[in-house]
Design a protein around this motif. Sequence first.
Motif, short mmCIF file in Angstrom:
data_model
loop_
_atom_site.label_atom_id
_atom_site.label_comp_id
_atom_site.label_asym_id
_atom_site.label_seq_id
_atom_site.Cartn_x
_atom_site.Cartn_y
_atom_site.Cartn_z
N PRO A 1 17.38 5.44 -8.37
CA PRO A 1 18.41 5.74 -7.36
C PRO A 1 17.81 6.02 -5.99
O PRO A 1 16.70 6.56 -5.88
CB PRO A 1 19.09 6.99 -7.93
N ASP A 2 18.54 5.67 -4.95
CA ASP A 2 18.09 5.95 -3.59
C ASP A 2 17.94 7.45 -3.39
O ASP A 2 18.76 8.24 -3.88
CB ASP A 2 19.09 5.39 -2.58
N GLY A 3 16.91 7.84 -2.66
CA GLY A 3 16.69 9.25 -2.36
C GLY A 3 15.85 9.98 -3.38
O GLY A 3 15.48 11.15 -3.16
N LEU A 4 15.55 9.34 -4.50
CA LEU A 4 14.70 9.95 -5.53
C LEU A 4 13.26 9.48 -5.30
O LEU A 4 12.93 8.33 -5.51
CB LEU A 4 15.17 9.55 -6.93
N SER A 5 12.41 10.39 -4.81
CA SER A 5 11.01 10.01 -4.53
C SER A 5 10.21 9.99 -5.83
O SER A 5 10.61 10.59 -6.84
CB SER A 5 10.39 10.98 -3.53
N PHE A 6 9.08 9.33 -5.78
CA PHE A 6 8.31 9.08 -7.00
C PHE A 6 6.83 9.01 -6.65
O PHE A 6 6.44 8.41 -5.64
CB PHE A 6 8.79 7.76 -7.61
N HIS A 7 5.97 9.63 -7.49
CA HIS A 7 4.52 9.62 -7.25
C HIS A 7 3.79 9.60 -8.59
O HIS A 7 4.27 10.15 -9.59
CB HIS A 7 4.08 10.85 -6.45
N VAL A 8 2.60 8.97 -8.59
CA VAL A 8 1.72 8.97 -9.77
C VAL A 8 0.52 9.84 -9.43
O VAL A 8 -0.25 9.53 -8.51
CB VAL A 8 1.25 7.55 -10.14
N THR A 9 0.34 10.93 -10.17
CA THR A 9 -0.76 11.86 -9.89
C THR A 9 -1.43 12.25 -11.20
O THR A 9 -1.37 11.51 -12.17
CB THR A 9 -0.22 13.08 -9.10
N GLY A 10 -2.06 13.41 -11.23
CA GLY A 10 -2.79 13.82 -12.42
C GLY A 10 -4.11 13.06 -12.53
O GLY A 10 -4.47 12.27 -11.66
N PRO A 11 -4.85 13.27 -13.62
CA PRO A 11 -6.16 12.59 -13.79
C PRO A 11 -6.05 11.08 -13.69
O PRO A 11 -6.88 10.43 -13.06
CB PRO A 11 -6.60 13.04 -15.18
N GLY A 12 -5.01 10.50 -14.31
CA GLY A 12 -4.85 9.05 -14.25
C GLY A 12 -4.54 8.56 -12.86
O GLY A 12 -5.04 7.52 -12.42
N GLY A 13 -3.70 9.29 -12.13
CA GLY A 13 -3.34 8.90 -10.78
C GLY A 13 -4.52 8.97 -9.83
O GLY A 13 -4.73 8.06 -9.00
N PHE A 14 -5.32 10.05 -9.94
CA PHE A 14 -6.48 10.18 -9.06
C PHE A 14 -7.53 9.12 -9.38
O PHE A 14 -8.16 8.57 -8.48
CB PHE A 14 -7.08 11.58 -9.19
N ALA A 15 -7.73 8.83 -10.67
CA ALA A 15 -8.67 7.78 -11.04
C ALA A 15 -8.22 6.42 -10.50
O ALA A 15 -9.04 5.61 -10.04
CB ALA A 15 -8.84 7.73 -12.55
N ALA A 16 -6.92 6.16 -10.55
CA ALA A 16 -6.39 4.90 -10.03
C ALA A 16 -6.61 4.79 -8.53
O ALA A 16 -6.99 3.72 -8.01
CB ALA A 16 -4.91 4.78 -10.37
#
Length: 681
Positions: free
Chosen positions: A125-140
Motif C-alpha cells: 500500500p502507498d505510504g507504507l515504507s519498507f527496509h531490509v536490515t539486520g545481519p542479512g541486510g547489512f551483509a547485502a
Amino acid sequence: MAVSFGPGSKLTGAQENDAVSWLPGNAESTEVLQTTAQFSSGEENWAVVVYERPGGLTPADRQAVTNHVTAYGQLEDVDREVVGPIQSEDGKALQVLVPINAGTGGWEVLGERADDIRRVAAERPDGLSFHVTGPGGFAADSQEAFAGIDGKLLYSAAAVVIIILLLTYRSPVLWLLPLISAGVALFAAQAVVYLLATRADLTVNAQSAGILTVLVFGAGTDYALLLVARYREELRRHEDRHEAMAFALHRSGPAIIASGSTVVAGMLCLLLASMNSTRGLGPVAAVGIVVALLAMLTLLPALLVLCGRWVFWPLRPTYGSDDHTETSLWGRIGRRIAVRPRLTWVTTTVLLGAAALGMLTLDANGLTNEQSFTGTPDSVVGEKVVAAHFPAGAGNPLVVVSNADQAAAVRTAMSSTPGIASVADPQTAGGLAYLEGTMTDAADSQGAKDTVDRVRAAVHAVPGADAKAGGGTAILLDTQRASNHDNKVIIPVVLAVVLLILALLLRSLLAPVLLVATVVLSFGAALGISSLVFNYVLGFEGADPSLPLFVFVFLVALGIDYNIFLMTRVHEEAKVHGTRRGALIGVAATGGVITSAGLVLAGTFAVLATMPVVAFAEIGIAVALGVLLDTIVVRSVLVTALSLDIGRHIWWPSKLAQKRDPEPLDGPATEPEPQRSLAGS
C-alpha cells in the motif's frame, strides 16, 4: 599473460566472503558459529524486514505484509520458517525475520536474496515504507559496496599511474612500459593467488583482493621508477644501451630486491595474526610483491632495451650529455640542508612528533553498522526504524550453545543477566542446546558488547554446561579484541624484521636503528594527521580496530623502500666520496625518483578512499598521507640531515665508519663518472 589470464580472471569467484573467513579463528563467537550448524546453517543470516507507517498501520498494511511473509518463505535459500509479522506496541511498524542460508556463497547470496525480498515488497500500500536490515541486510549492503571493486580499483589505479608517469617522464611513450609491466604483474599475481586459493587453501576475500590490485600497481611502479632513473643515468655514461642496462641492474637491482624482500617479510608477519582476514592478507600481498619484483627486473628491462633511447623522447639521454642532477631541486635542497643539518633534523623531528599527537583523537574501537558506510544505505535506515519501534537488539540475537542437560540452568542465567530483554525456549539436538536472547541495546553498541561479557560470565559459571556465547554482537567484540592483540604482537615483529634486513644490507647497526626510528615517527605523524582529518574534515565517527596495524605494516614495509633507495645510494657513494658528500649525491640523485615513487604509491592507495566503506577509505587516506610524508619530508630531509650531521659514524661498526671525508663539503654535489666496461666493473 597467456598462461595467467584464465586463472587470474577467476579470482573473484575464489573469494571467501563468508563470516568464518573474516573472524578470529579461536574466538568463542567463531566456535559458536561452527557449532550451531546442526541447528541451522553456520552461514544463516537473518534479514530483518521492517515496515512502517508513522500514522499507524492499516488492515490493508497487515494483509499485504502477511502475503509477503508467505512469498518470503518460498524464496531460494530460505530453509527455515519465516518469523512474523510482529507488530510494534505503538501500532506503527511490523517486523518480519527471514532466515537466509548463504552457504558458501557468502554475501553474494545475501545480496541476491535481499533483491528478491525488495521485489516481493514492491507491491504494498502507498505510504507504507519498507527496509531490509539486520545481519542479512547489512551483509547485502556490504556486498553492493564491494561489487566490481576489482575493476574499479584496477582502472582507477592505472589512471593515477598514467598521470604521474606522464608528469614524471614528460614523454608520450615511456609511461607505457612501466604500465604494461605492472599490468602483466597484476594478472600473473592474481593467477598465482587463485591457484593458492583453490589448491593450497589460502583464504582470499574482497579485502585482500582489492589491496592486491593497489599494492601491485603502486609498489611495482615504484620499482620501475627506480630502475628507469638509474638506466637514464647510465645511458649518459655508456654508448651501448645494453651495457647501460647491465650497469643499471647491477647498481639498482640490490636496492630493488632488498626493498621487495622487506615488503614481503613485513607482509608475511601478518601470518601471526589471529584475525583470519588479516592472516589471509599476508600471503596474498607477499605474492603480489614477489611477482611485481620479478616483472620489473626482467620484463621491464627487456622492453626498455628493446625500444632504445627514442622511448625517452623528447628528453633523450644521449651518450656524454650533461647530467643535471647537481642543479636539480633536490640537489639544491641537499645543499641547503648541509648548512645546518642538526637544526634541520631537530626541527623536522619536533614537527613530526607534534603531528603524531593527533593519534590521541583516534577512536579505533570499532565501527557501528551506521558508521561503517560513507553514505546511508537501506540497512542503516532500517536499523533506525527498528530501534524506534522494537527492542534495539531485535533481529540480531545473542546466541548461546550449551550441553542439553543444562539448558534450563543456562536459560535462567541468561535471562537474569542485565541487558537481556527476553530469551526464547531452547532447541536441542545431538546433546546440545541452542538459545537465542534479545538484547535491550542495539546489537552494534557498546552497551550490547558489555551485555555479551556479562552473559558469558553468567553462562560459563553454570556447572557442566560448557556454554559459549556468540552471535553478531559477540563477533564484533571478539574481532575488536583480536585486532588489539594483533597490534601488540605483529608491530614489534615487523620492526625487528625490518631492522635485521637493514643491518644486513647496510652492514651497520646505528644506521638501521636511526632509519627504523624515522619510520616509526613517520607512522605516528601520518596516523595523527589522518585522525584529525577523519574527525574534523570527513566526519568519520570511529575507526576499524585493524586500522593501526594495516597502516603500520604498509607504511613501514613500503616506507622502508625509500630508506633503502636513498641509503644504498649514499652507502655506494660514501665509499668513493665520503659519507657527507655521499649523502648529498644520494639525495640529489634519488630525491626526484623517490618523490615520484611516493606520488604513485600515495595515489594508488588514495583510490581506496573512493570506496563507500569507511574502513577502506581510512586505510587509503592514512597510507597515502604517510607515504607523502615519508617521501617528501622523512626520507629526503630528515634522513639526509641525520646523515650529514652524524657523518661517517652512521655506518658504525663497519669499516666505512672509519673512512674520513676526502674533500670539503662545499664542492659540487655530484661528479661525472667515466665510462667503464662491464668486465672492468
